[in-house]
Design a protein around this motif. Structure first.
Motif, PDB file in Angstrom:
ATOM      1  N   GLY A  10     -23.884  55.948  46.172  1.00 51.78           N
ATOM      2  CA  GLY A  10     -23.705  56.044  47.554  1.00 51.78           C
ATOM      3  C   GLY A  10     -22.061  55.892  48.021  1.00 51.78           C
ATOM      4  O   GLY A  10     -21.519  55.404  47.367  1.00 51.78           O
ATOM      5  N   ARG A  72     -26.010  60.460  42.448  1.00 49.74           N
ATOM      6  CA  ARG A  72     -26.609  59.406  41.705  1.00 49.74           C
ATOM      7  C   ARG A  72     -27.098  59.810  40.279  1.00 49.74           C
ATOM      8  O   ARG A  72     -27.956  59.465  39.839  1.00 49.74           O
ATOM      9  CB  ARG A  72     -27.621  58.946  42.407  1.00 49.74           C
ATOM     10  N   THR A 125     -19.413  49.224  47.049  1.00 51.41           N
ATOM     11  CA  THR A 125     -20.711  49.008  47.847  1.00 51.41           C
ATOM     12  C   THR A 125     -20.474  48.400  49.082  1.00 51.41           C
ATOM     13  O   THR A 125     -19.802  47.275  49.241  1.00 51.41           O
ATOM     14  CB  THR A 125     -21.763  48.539  47.123  1.00 51.41           C
ATOM     15  N   MET A 169     -28.380  48.507  56.466  1.00 51.53           N
ATOM     16  CA  MET A 169     -28.672  48.894  54.754  1.00 51.53           C
ATOM     17  C   MET A 169     -28.865  47.327  54.214  1.00 51.53           C
ATOM     18  O   MET A 169     -28.244  46.445  54.710  1.00 51.53           O
ATOM     19  CB  MET A 169     -27.736  49.738  54.517  1.00 51.53           C
ATOM     20  N   GLY A 170     -29.099  47.327  53.131  1.00 46.82           N
ATOM     21  CA  GLY A 170     -29.111  46.330  52.183  1.00 46.82           C
ATOM     22  C   GLY A 170     -30.738  46.230  51.533  1.00 46.82           C
ATOM     23  O   GLY A 170     -31.645  45.945  51.857  1.00 46.82           O
ATOM     24  N   GLU A 222     -33.027  46.528  55.329  1.00 46.40           N
ATOM     25  CA  GLU A 222     -34.238  47.641  55.032  1.00 46.40           C
ATOM     26  C   GLU A 222     -34.910  46.856  53.785  1.00 46.40           C
ATOM     27  O   GLU A 222     -35.994  47.587  53.727  1.00 46.40           O
ATOM     28  CB  GLU A 222     -33.224  48.763  54.512  1.00 46.40           C
ATOM     29  N   HIS A 272     -27.044  55.709  57.760  1.00 47.98           N
ATOM     30  CA  HIS A 272     -25.771  56.364  57.084  1.00 47.98           C
ATOM     31  C   HIS A 272     -24.659  56.057  58.009  1.00 47.98           C
ATOM     32  O   HIS A 272     -23.304  56.232  57.345  1.00 47.98           O
ATOM     33  CB  HIS A 272     -25.925  57.536  56.534  1.00 47.98           C
ATOM     34  N   ARG A 275     -22.188  53.829  56.616  1.00 49.58           N
ATOM     35  CA  ARG A 275     -21.248  54.183  55.428  1.00 49.58           C
ATOM     36  C   ARG A 275     -20.191  55.341  55.802  1.00 49.58           C
ATOM     37  O   ARG A 275     -19.321  55.563  54.978  1.00 49.58           O
ATOM     38  CB  ARG A 275     -22.208  54.856  54.182  1.00 49.58           C
TER      39      ARG A 275
HETATM   40  O1  F6P Z   1     -24.881  52.164  48.776  1.00 53.19           O
HETATM   41  C1  F6P Z   1     -25.952  51.469  49.003  1.00 53.19           C
HETATM   42  C2  F6P Z   1     -27.050  51.941  49.879  1.00 53.19           C
HETATM   43  O2  F6P Z   1     -26.363  51.917  51.001  1.00 53.19           O
HETATM   44  C3  F6P Z   1     -28.347  51.047  49.970  1.00 53.19           C
HETATM   45  O3  F6P Z   1     -27.971  49.888  51.211  1.00 53.19           O
HETATM   46  C4  F6P Z   1     -29.285  52.035  50.707  1.00 53.19           C
HETATM   47  O4  F6P Z   1     -30.342  51.809  50.553  1.00 53.19           O
HETATM   48  C5  F6P Z   1     -28.834  53.276  49.891  1.00 53.19           C
HETATM   49  O5  F6P Z   1     -27.362  53.115  49.745  1.00 53.19           O
HETATM   50  C6  F6P Z   1     -29.232  54.406  50.580  1.00 53.19           C
HETATM   51  O6  F6P Z   1     -28.820  55.388  49.632  1.00 53.19           O
HETATM   52  P1  F6P Z   1     -28.882  57.059  49.746  1.00 53.19           P
HETATM   53  O7  F6P Z   1     -28.007  57.388  50.760  1.00 53.19           O
HETATM   54  O8  F6P Z   1     -28.850  57.538  48.369  1.00 53.19           O
HETATM   55  O9  F6P Z   1     -30.337  57.276  50.330  1.00 53.19           O
END
Ligand code: F6P
Length: 342
Positions: A10, A72, A125, A169-170, A222, A272, A275
């Motif tokens: 991610g 991934r 992360t 997230m988590g 989550e 997201h 992120r």
């Molecule tokens: O990077 C880790 C994370 O942010 C987790 O907290 C979350 O479950 C996951 O990525 C979500 O990933 P993706 O964007 O691939 O669904």
């Protein structure tokens, strides 16, 4: 030296700051040249590259995401994946790799280094759950985003006398929930480290509302699960590392709270948003320090290691230490958050 760089898993605010630092010190101090691998491990498997030099890195320090792209992809799950990866590294004349990623990306780096691939890891992360480093870049940004969201939720919750559930997230660790919950003054913080008791959550909220405070913010990671329940997921889809896609506990919790307490309850899933976007100054500095240390580690031949923050200093630790165990939230910190429940 000719050094390959990739970002896997991610994405995370600060990835570009690492790339920039690796390239800047590598090119200007060591005279290296670089190969940018696209989309995590998929890049070296498929020989998918992009030019990477100081010019290409101009202006990327404050930008979220990663100029290299991410995925991934797991070479160990693809037929001939590892052999193709090794062959491409040889064809491209890559002497060493800098792999920037979380538990999965670094897990692959660890396995590859046992097969004599020259690789140095950089931990990333937003979840902050990587062992052997006190903190990962991206976490501070995610906490700030979540805290800002909680501050906003407070005012609308107060206007409408509502309970607002905020899902953050988590997956396995509740670092974002705990930090943002404490910083944002949440009435409940629910984390994967402790199965939550829905009776207790509702009692806390009722007690709080009896005191005349109608608005309550419940922050839930989550990956949090109820005491007697199983993990709630909205999809059984698995990624290449076997992780299910999470999401849904916030909605479930909001419905349960409303039904049990009669308080109007809504849910906000930050997803997201945590992120994306520009990294905080803290994350830019940490990412830059990690990038500089990673290219130094390459030149010292410290393969099979990753850079890490320990007691404020950037150090090198064996990749094995980072990937064997997840770093969950310190129970003392969970207790601090719990002091403010209700
Ligand atoms: O990077 C880790 C994370 O942010 C987790 O907290 C979350 O479950 C996951 O990525 C979500 O990933 P993706 O964007 O691939 O669904």
């Amino acid at each position: 030296m000719r050094v390959g760089v990739l970002t896997g898993g991610g994405d995370c605010p600060g990835l570009n700051a690492v790339i920039r630092a690796v390239v800047r010190k590598g090119e200007q101090h060591y005279g290296d040249d670089f190969v940018g691998f696209r989309d995590g491990w998929r890049g070296p498997i498929e020989g998918h590259t992009m030019p990477l030099d100081v010019e290409r890195c101009r202006g990327i320090l404050p930008r979220g995401g990663t100029i290299l792209g991410s995925s991934r992809t797991n070479p160990y799950k693809l037929d001939g994946g590892v052999d193709r990866l090794k062959a491409n590294l040889a064809d491209l004349g890559v002497d060493a790799l800098v792999a920037i990623g979380g538990e999965d990306t670094l897990g692959v780096a660890h396995k590859l280094s046992a097969e004599d691939v020259a690789v140095v890891g950089v931990p990333k992360t937003i979840d902050n759950d990587l062992n052997a480093t006190e903190v990962t870049f991206g976490f501070d940004t995610a906490v700030q985003v979540a805290t800002d969201a909680i501050d906003r939720l407070h005012t609308t919750a107060e206007s409408h006398d509502r309970v607002l559930v905020c899902e953050v997230m988590g997956r396995h660790a509740g670092w974002i929930a705990t930090y943002a919950g404490i910083a944002g003054g949440a009435a409940e913080v629910l984390v994967p480290e402790r199965h939550f008791d829905i009776d207790k959550v509702c009692e806390d909220l009722k007690r709080r509302h009896e005191k005349g405070r109608f608005a309550s913010i419940v922050v839930v990671a989550e990956g949090a699960t109820p005491k007697e329940g199983t993990m709630v997921v909205n999809s059984s889809e698995l990624d290449a590392f076997g992780h299910v896609r999470l999401g849904g506990i916030g909605q479930l919790l909001a419905e349960e709270i409303e039904q049990r307490t009669g308080f109007e309850t809504r849910v906000t899933v930050l997803g997201h948003i945590q992120r994306g976007g520009t990294p905080t100054a803290f994350d830019r500095v940490l990412a830059t320090r990690f990038g500089v240390a990673a290219i130094d580690a390459v030149h010292d031949g410290a393969y099979g290691h990753m850079v890490a923050l320990q007691a404020g200093a950037v150090v090198r630790v064996p990749l094995a230490e980072a990937v064997t165990e997840l770093k969950t939230v310190d129970p003392g910190l969970v207790e601090v958050a719990e002091l403010f429940h209700g």
